[in-house]
Write a protein that holds these residues in place. Structure first.
Motif, PDB file in Angstrom:
ATOM      1  N   THR A  27     -20.185  25.899 -38.156  1.00  0.00           N
ATOM      2  CA  THR A  27     -19.516  26.735 -37.155  1.00  0.00           C
ATOM      3  C   THR A  27     -18.605  25.921 -36.262  1.00  0.00           C
ATOM      4  OG1 THR A  27     -21.389  28.271 -37.145  1.00  0.00           O
ATOM      5  CG2 THR A  27     -19.869  28.389 -35.278  1.00  0.00           C
ATOM      6  N   PHE A  28     -19.089  24.739 -35.829  1.00  0.00           N
ATOM      7  CA  PHE A  28     -18.308  23.942 -34.882  1.00  0.00           C
ATOM      8  C   PHE A  28     -17.656  22.727 -35.528  1.00  0.00           C
ATOM      9  CE2 PHE A  28     -21.579  26.075 -32.263  1.00  0.00           C
ATOM     10  CZ  PHE A  28     -20.729  26.798 -31.444  1.00  0.00           C
ATOM     11  N   ASN A  29     -17.922  22.500 -36.814  1.00  0.00           N
ATOM     12  CA  ASN A  29     -17.239  21.456 -37.588  1.00  0.00           C
ATOM     13  C   ASN A  29     -17.351  20.071 -36.971  1.00  0.00           C
ATOM     14  OD1 ASN A  29     -15.997  23.047 -39.820  1.00  0.00           O
ATOM     15  ND2 ASN A  29     -14.954  24.073 -38.115  1.00  0.00           N
ATOM     16  N   VAL A  30     -18.525  19.710 -36.461  1.00  0.00           N
ATOM     17  CA  VAL A  30     -18.700  18.362 -35.932  1.00  0.00           C
ATOM     18  C   VAL A  30     -18.608  17.373 -37.086  1.00  0.00           C
ATOM     19  CG1 VAL A  30     -20.125  19.186 -34.018  1.00  0.00           C
ATOM     20  CG2 VAL A  30     -21.221  18.420 -36.127  1.00  0.00           C
ATOM     21  N   PRO A  31     -18.039  16.185 -36.855  1.00  0.00           N
ATOM     22  CA  PRO A  31     -17.856  15.224 -37.958  1.00  0.00           C
ATOM     23  C   PRO A  31     -19.138  14.517 -38.368  1.00  0.00           C
ATOM     24  CG  PRO A  31     -17.049  14.298 -35.907  1.00  0.00           C
ATOM     25  CD  PRO A  31     -17.413  15.722 -35.603  1.00  0.00           C
ATOM     26  N   ALA A  32     -20.124  14.428 -37.461  1.00  0.00           N
ATOM     27  CA  ALA A  32     -21.363  13.726 -37.783  1.00  0.00           C
ATOM     28  C   ALA A  32     -22.454  14.181 -36.820  1.00  0.00           C
ATOM     29  CB  ALA A  32     -21.184  12.215 -37.713  1.00  0.00           C
ATOM     30  N   LEU A  33     -23.707  14.042 -37.281  1.00  0.00           N
ATOM     31  CA  LEU A  33     -24.837  14.510 -36.490  1.00  0.00           C
ATOM     32  C   LEU A  33     -25.994  13.539 -36.648  1.00  0.00           C
ATOM     33  CD1 LEU A  33     -26.362  16.817 -34.913  1.00  0.00           C
ATOM     34  CD2 LEU A  33     -26.948  17.774 -37.152  1.00  0.00           C
ATOM     35  N   SER A  34     -26.735  13.342 -35.554  1.00  0.00           N
ATOM     36  CA  SER A  34     -27.977  12.590 -35.605  1.00  0.00           C
ATOM     37  C   SER A  34     -28.991  13.275 -34.702  1.00  0.00           C
ATOM     38  CB  SER A  34     -27.775  11.138 -35.161  1.00  0.00           C
ATOM     39  OG  SER A  34     -28.957  10.378 -35.395  1.00  0.00           O
TER      40      SER A  34
ATOM     41  N   LEU B 158     -13.300  21.578 -25.148  1.00  0.00           N
ATOM     42  CA  LEU B 158     -13.045  21.414 -26.574  1.00  0.00           C
ATOM     43  C   LEU B 158     -12.863  22.776 -27.227  1.00  0.00           C
ATOM     44  CD1 LEU B 158     -15.823  18.782 -27.383  1.00  0.00           C
ATOM     45  CD2 LEU B 158     -13.378  18.321 -27.134  1.00  0.00           C
ATOM     46  N   HIS B 159     -12.087  22.800 -28.312  1.00  0.00           N
ATOM     47  CA  HIS B 159     -11.957  24.022 -29.102  1.00  0.00           C
ATOM     48  C   HIS B 159     -13.260  24.228 -29.872  1.00  0.00           C
ATOM     49  CE1 HIS B 159      -7.742  24.522 -28.170  1.00  0.00           C
ATOM     50  NE2 HIS B 159      -7.503  23.268 -28.528  1.00  0.00           N
ATOM     51  N   SER B 160     -13.909  25.341 -29.632  1.00  0.00           N
ATOM     52  CA  SER B 160     -15.239  25.543 -30.199  1.00  0.00           C
ATOM     53  C   SER B 160     -15.232  25.604 -31.727  1.00  0.00           C
ATOM     54  CB  SER B 160     -15.865  26.828 -29.636  1.00  0.00           C
ATOM     55  OG  SER B 160     -15.042  27.946 -29.920  1.00  0.00           O
ATOM     56  N   SER B 161     -14.090  25.913 -32.323  1.00  0.00           N
ATOM     57  CA  SER B 161     -14.045  26.010 -33.780  1.00  0.00           C
ATOM     58  C   SER B 161     -13.909  24.650 -34.454  1.00  0.00           C
ATOM     59  CB  SER B 161     -12.879  26.908 -34.209  1.00  0.00           C
ATOM     60  OG  SER B 161     -11.648  26.365 -33.764  1.00  0.00           O
ATOM     61  N   SER B 162     -13.562  23.624 -33.675  1.00  0.00           N
ATOM     62  CA  SER B 162     -13.402  22.295 -34.259  1.00  0.00           C
ATOM     63  C   SER B 162     -13.713  21.242 -33.202  1.00  0.00           C
ATOM     64  CB  SER B 162     -11.974  22.099 -34.789  1.00  0.00           C
ATOM     65  OG  SER B 162     -11.835  20.835 -35.397  1.00  0.00           O
TER      66      SER B 162
END
Length: 372
Positions: free
Chosen positions: A122-129, A90-94
């Motif tokens: 930093t990595f622009n993840v769309p969601a986190l849990s 994966l592209h680390s920036s997105s």
């Protein structure tokens, strides 16, 4: 969130990660190496993963996390970048996949905020849990009732769940784990005339600790009969291990051996169960689950059962389950859970995080905020 979620079991020693729905995680040492010497040809500023394993003899090895607390967010950022690029391509920036991350019970709020900031900004993840490893381990077993004893590298925890309901008052934690066993072995080797003090040599001790049948538990001092094992170091040095095989991991049951005033795993487990209501304690005693790499020492489950039987009433029925894959059960539970549609309510979206910042972390309903 159409992309497959990524599950990361973030341990103080090891990172286990893969896409949800996958049964086996990829493993990455949660450490970073900095060269101790000047390079003659070329230059590498940091070493990670395979390059660290091959070059640890010339590195000072640092662990960004200690007992579940993030100490070096820059180093952890480098490790996440390597993980996303090398393991997931994966592209680390997105990173466009939602992220389910484990966090130990009692993790400081500052660590949770730093990890959320790292993944969202930093990595622009769309969601986190975020979820407790113990809860995920029980979920992986398919059970809805039980007390989970999780012994990791930096700490040991116990928590009880009844009929799918997590009981916050049963949470118990002590800051004794597998890394303390590593340091204990280091001290014992010194008495054998083998002085190992550098960070790379501590890694050799960790590998020695994890080698099958080298270290194990006994039921009593009388059973510590002379059963010598010779362990060969990479340079050919042969270490004759005798009573050290039992004495080193014993501190998990008796932390006072290293001057720690906390309780051992037997009291940790018992205190968790006794913190629950009386009418469900028998059900919890009958459904004890082991989790974490530091429960893999030979004889751990048998020794735990032996000591528990001595400290509880004879009328109490106990059952201890020690799945062979318990090093990975937190990841396995997360892998199953994150793939369910019903888990969608547990995600904190990047949009919500951007609107409310750190306040959003204290409001969203996660499998760790229920007790932490």
């Amino acid at each position: 969130m159409s992309q497959t979620p990524i599950v990361i079991d973030l341990g103080s020693s090891m990172i286990k990660a893969n896409y949800s729905g996958v049964e086996e995680p990829m493993r990455l040492l949660n450490a970073i190496g900095y060269p101790k010497y000047d390079a003659i040809l070329g230059e590498t500023n940091v070493f990670m993963a395979d390059s660290l394993d091959a070059s640890k003899g010339i590195c000072k090895i640092d662990y960004p996390m200690h007992r579940g607390t993030l100490l070096d967010d820059k180093a952890e950022e480098l490790l996440f970048e390597h993980l996303f690029k090398s393991c997931f391509s994966l592209h680390s920036s997105s990173v466009d996949s939602p992220m389910l991350l484990t966090e130990n019970a009692g993790t400081p709020k500052s660590t949770r905020l730093a990890l959320a900031e790292l993944l969202f900004e930093t990595f622009n993840v769309p969601a986190l849990s975020m979820a407790l490893p113990s809860v995920l381990s029980l979920y992986a077993s398919g059970a809805t009732t039980g007390t989970v004893l999780d012994v990791g590298d930096g700490c040991s925890t116990a928590i009880s769940i009844f009929d799918g309901y997590l009981i916050p008052s049963t949470l118990q934690r002590t800051d004794v784990g597998g890394r303390d066993v590593t340091f204990s072995i280091q001290r014992m080797l010194r008495r054998l005339g083998c002085v190992m003090t550098s960070s790379s040599e501590l890694e050799l001790i960790r590998l020695m600790k994890e080698s099958p049948s080298t270290f194990m538990f006994s039921f009593s001092k009388d059973s510590m009969s002379s059963q010598r094992v010779d362990y060969t170091l990479p340079d050919g040095t042969v270490l004759p291990l005798n009573e050290e095989r039992w004495l080193a991991p014993e501190l998990l049951f008796s932390p006072d051996l290293i001057g720690v005033e906390g309780v051992g795993v037997v009291s940790l487990l018992t205190n968790s169960i006794l913190s629950a209501d009386r009418d469900i304690r028998s059900s919890l005693y009958n459904a004890i689950w082991l989790s974490g790499g530091s429960t893999l020492f030979n004889g751990f489950a048998s020794r735990l059962s032996f000591d528990l039987a001595k400290s509880t009433k004879k009328t109490i029925k106990m059952r201890i389950s020690a799945p062979p894959e318990r090093r990975y059960t937190a990841f396995l539970g997360g892998s199953i859970l994150a793939s369910l549609d019903s888990f969608r309510s547990m995600w904190l979206s990047k949009v919500d995080y951007e609107e409310s910042g750190s306040d959003s972390l204290s409001r969203y309903r996660s499998l760790s905020s229920m007790v932490c």
